[in-house]
Design an enzyme around this catalytic site. Structure first.
Site, mmCIF file in Angstrom:
data_model
loop_
_atom_site.group_PDB
_atom_site.id
_atom_site.type_symbol
_atom_site.label_atom_id
_atom_site.label_comp_id
_atom_site.label_asym_id
_atom_site.label_seq_id
_atom_site.Cartn_x
_atom_site.Cartn_y
_atom_site.Cartn_z
ATOM 1 N N SER A 119 0.826 -1.207 0.000
ATOM 2 C CA SER A 119 0.000 0.000 0.000
ATOM 3 C C SER A 119 0.861 1.257 0.000
ATOM 4 O O SER A 119 0.388 2.322 -0.366
ATOM 5 C CB SER A 119 -0.874 0.046 1.255
ATOM 6 O OG SER A 119 -1.724 -1.048 1.289
ATOM 7 N N GLU A 152 -5.565 -1.259 -8.561
ATOM 8 C CA GLU A 152 -4.648 -0.251 -9.090
ATOM 9 C C GLU A 152 -3.423 -1.003 -9.617
ATOM 10 O O GLU A 152 -2.794 -1.759 -8.870
ATOM 11 C CB GLU A 152 -4.228 0.731 -7.985
ATOM 12 C CG GLU A 152 -5.335 1.673 -7.545
ATOM 13 C CD GLU A 152 -4.881 2.653 -6.463
ATOM 14 O OE1 GLU A 152 -5.103 3.851 -6.630
ATOM 15 O OE2 GLU A 152 -4.308 2.206 -5.444
HETATM 16 N N1 LIG Z 1 -5.489 -4.877 4.730
HETATM 17 C C1 LIG Z 1 -5.781 -4.013 3.771
HETATM 18 O O1 LIG Z 1 -6.847 -3.364 3.775
HETATM 19 C C2 LIG Z 1 -4.834 -3.827 2.614
HETATM 20 C C3 LIG Z 1 -5.331 -3.261 1.423
HETATM 21 C C4 LIG Z 1 -4.461 -3.158 0.327
HETATM 22 C C5 LIG Z 1 -3.137 -3.582 0.433
HETATM 23 N N2 LIG Z 1 -2.677 -4.103 1.617
HETATM 24 C C6 LIG Z 1 -1.276 -4.577 1.656
HETATM 25 O O2 LIG Z 1 -1.299 -5.994 1.534
HETATM 26 C C7 LIG Z 1 -0.177 -6.560 2.229
HETATM 27 C C8 LIG Z 1 -0.679 -7.599 3.215
HETATM 28 O O3 LIG Z 1 -1.554 -6.981 4.132
HETATM 29 P P1 LIG Z 1 -2.607 -7.815 4.988
HETATM 30 O O4 LIG Z 1 -3.609 -6.825 5.483
HETATM 31 O O5 LIG Z 1 -3.061 -9.020 4.222
HETATM 32 O O6 LIG Z 1 -1.678 -8.300 6.202
HETATM 33 P P2 LIG Z 1 -1.901 -9.566 7.180
HETATM 34 O O7 LIG Z 1 -1.147 -9.234 8.402
HETATM 35 O O8 LIG Z 1 -3.341 -9.913 7.273
HETATM 36 O O9 LIG Z 1 -1.167 -10.766 6.406
HETATM 37 C C9 LIG Z 1 0.208 -10.779 6.142
HETATM 38 C C10 LIG Z 1 0.659 -12.229 6.070
HETATM 39 O O10 LIG Z 1 2.016 -12.264 5.607
HETATM 40 C C11 LIG Z 1 2.634 -13.353 6.259
HETATM 41 N N3 LIG Z 1 4.103 -13.265 6.143
HETATM 42 C C12 LIG Z 1 4.966 -12.523 6.887
HETATM 43 N N4 LIG Z 1 6.236 -12.769 6.500
HETATM 44 C C13 LIG Z 1 6.165 -13.683 5.497
HETATM 45 C C14 LIG Z 1 7.143 -14.350 4.706
HETATM 46 N N5 LIG Z 1 8.453 -14.116 4.851
HETATM 47 N N6 LIG Z 1 6.718 -15.227 3.766
HETATM 48 C C15 LIG Z 1 5.405 -15.484 3.599
HETATM 49 N N7 LIG Z 1 4.432 -14.891 4.332
HETATM 50 C C16 LIG Z 1 4.812 -14.011 5.265
HETATM 51 C C17 LIG Z 1 2.116 -13.257 7.678
HETATM 52 O O11 LIG Z 1 2.318 -14.476 8.378
HETATM 53 C C18 LIG Z 1 0.629 -12.955 7.430
HETATM 54 O O12 LIG Z 1 -0.137 -14.127 7.326
HETATM 55 C C19 LIG Z 1 0.550 -5.380 2.856
HETATM 56 O O13 LIG Z 1 1.596 -4.998 2.001
HETATM 57 C C20 LIG Z 1 -0.514 -4.293 2.926
HETATM 58 O O14 LIG Z 1 0.023 -2.988 2.906
HETATM 59 C C21 LIG Z 1 -3.506 -4.255 2.694
#
Ligand SMILES: NC(=O)c1ccc[n+]([C@@H]2O[C@H](COP(=O)([O-])OP(=O)(O)OC[C@H]3O[C@@H](n4cnc5c(N)ncnc54)[C@H](O)[C@@H]3O)[C@@H](O)[C@H]2O)c1
Length: 282
Positions: A119, A152
């Site tokens: 993000s 996006e």
């Molecule tokens: N939550 C939102 O609304 C949203 C929206 C758009 C983009 N994002 C982006 O998406 C990405 C993920 O966010 P999220 O909300 O799903 O987070 P989350 O915390 O729900 O999930 C992240 C996952 O990544 C895993 N992880 C950590 N290190 C890892 C590794 N080395 N190898 C494999 N897996 C690993 C964690 O165990 C966890 O399950 C981030 O970059 C965030 O900025 C989030």
């Protein structure tokens, strides 16, 4: 190159949502996380989400079984080897993403594409740590992924036209509407959305109107489904503040200064729904 198998790194909120969107669109998915418990939780979330779609009569139980059968969960990055595209959706941390991307870069076929769902981290910077910067791109999905129509597509400075075309085509195959965005802090949607939320805090702090009236005004006057202050409570006030601080630092423009009331509420631990109190009490 035709994309048939998608790798996803991270089985959290976004990773499992992307996995579901890909699997229900007929693609093979390999979803990798660090611990088996995280993989299992991600798969269970997809199953529960598909159950809700069955209840709403949007899919059949057979569709659910077929979609789940297309998702392979793993804790081993080697399982991603055959993917034509890997979407990184791990925790938002620059150093962690660099480590993951370099690991993937060494593992995948030379022609495979890499995308990040980040993000806030620069796509140009992330592309530069790989040996395939022209085959690197941002795919910014919205939460909850199965429901939200937008992706996006963010081009780093190095992203090739072919990569952009392949990923845009994929987003369409997922039933999403892609928009093309140049790499810049906040991309398009959050760049506009979060300063609007910040402005709502200024309006509240100045006593121009109550929180309820500010939200009612933006819902009824701008046709927004939720008011900006209620939305801040959903996103997390700490997240909104952190985003404004990034814009202020990156653009060096005082128009991005975070509202002092927003800062104060974060300092008080009133972060929104997740702490039971933000602008509103839950
Ligand atoms: N939550 C939102 O609304 C949203 C929206 C758009 C983009 N994002 C982006 O998406 C990405 C993920 O966010 P999220 O909300 O799903 O987070 P989350 O915390 O729900 O999930 C992240 C996952 O990544 C895993 N992880 C950590 N290190 C890892 C590794 N080395 N190898 C494999 N897996 C690993 C964690 O165990 C966890 O399950 C981030 O970059 C965030 O900025 C989030």
């Amino acid at each position: 190159m035709s994309i048939q198998t998608i790798g996803i790194v991270g089985a959290g909120t976004m990773g499992n949502g992307i996995a579901q969107a890909c699997a229900t669109s007929g693609l093979q998915v390999v979803m990798v996380d660090i611990a088996q418990a995280a993989v299992d939780k991600g798969l269970a979330t997809v199953a529960a989400s598909l159950d809700r779609l069955i209840k709403k009569e949007k899919i059949t139980p057979a569709d659910k079984d077929a979609a789940l059968a297309r998702i392979q969960g793993s804790t081993d990055y080697a399982a991603l080897k055959s993917a034509q595209l890997v979407i990184e959706a791990a925790t938002e941390n620059h150093a962690l993403k660099v480590k993951i991307l370099q690991q993937l870069d060494g593992l995948l076929a030379p022609e495979a594409l890499l995308a990040s769902n980040t993000s806030s981290i620069s796509i140009t910077k992330l592309a530069a740590v790989t040996t395939r910067p022209d085959r690197f791109i941002g795919m910014h999905f919205f939460n909850p992924v199965p429901m939200m129509a937008l992706v996006e597509i963010i081009r780093g400075l190095q992203t090739s036209d072919a990569t952009h075309a392949a990923v845009t085509d994929l987003a369409t195959r997922l039933g999403k509407t892609p928009i093309s965005v140049k790499n810049a802090p906040g991309f398009v949607v959050n760049r506009i959305l979060v300063p609007m939320i910040n402005e709502a805090f200024f309006v509240l702090a100045e006593g121009t109107a109550t929180a309820e009236d500010i939200d009612a005004g933006m819902k009824l006057g701008c046709n927004q489904p939720i008011g900006p202050l209620a939305l801040a409570d959903m996103i997390g006030l700490d997240v909104c503040l952190a985003v404004m601080e990034v814009y202020l630092a990156e653009f060096g423009d005082s128009k991005y200064r975070p509202c002092p009331l927003l800062k104060d509420m974060v300092a008080a631990g009133r972060l929104g729904r997740k702490t039971g109190r933000g602008v509103y009490a839950y």
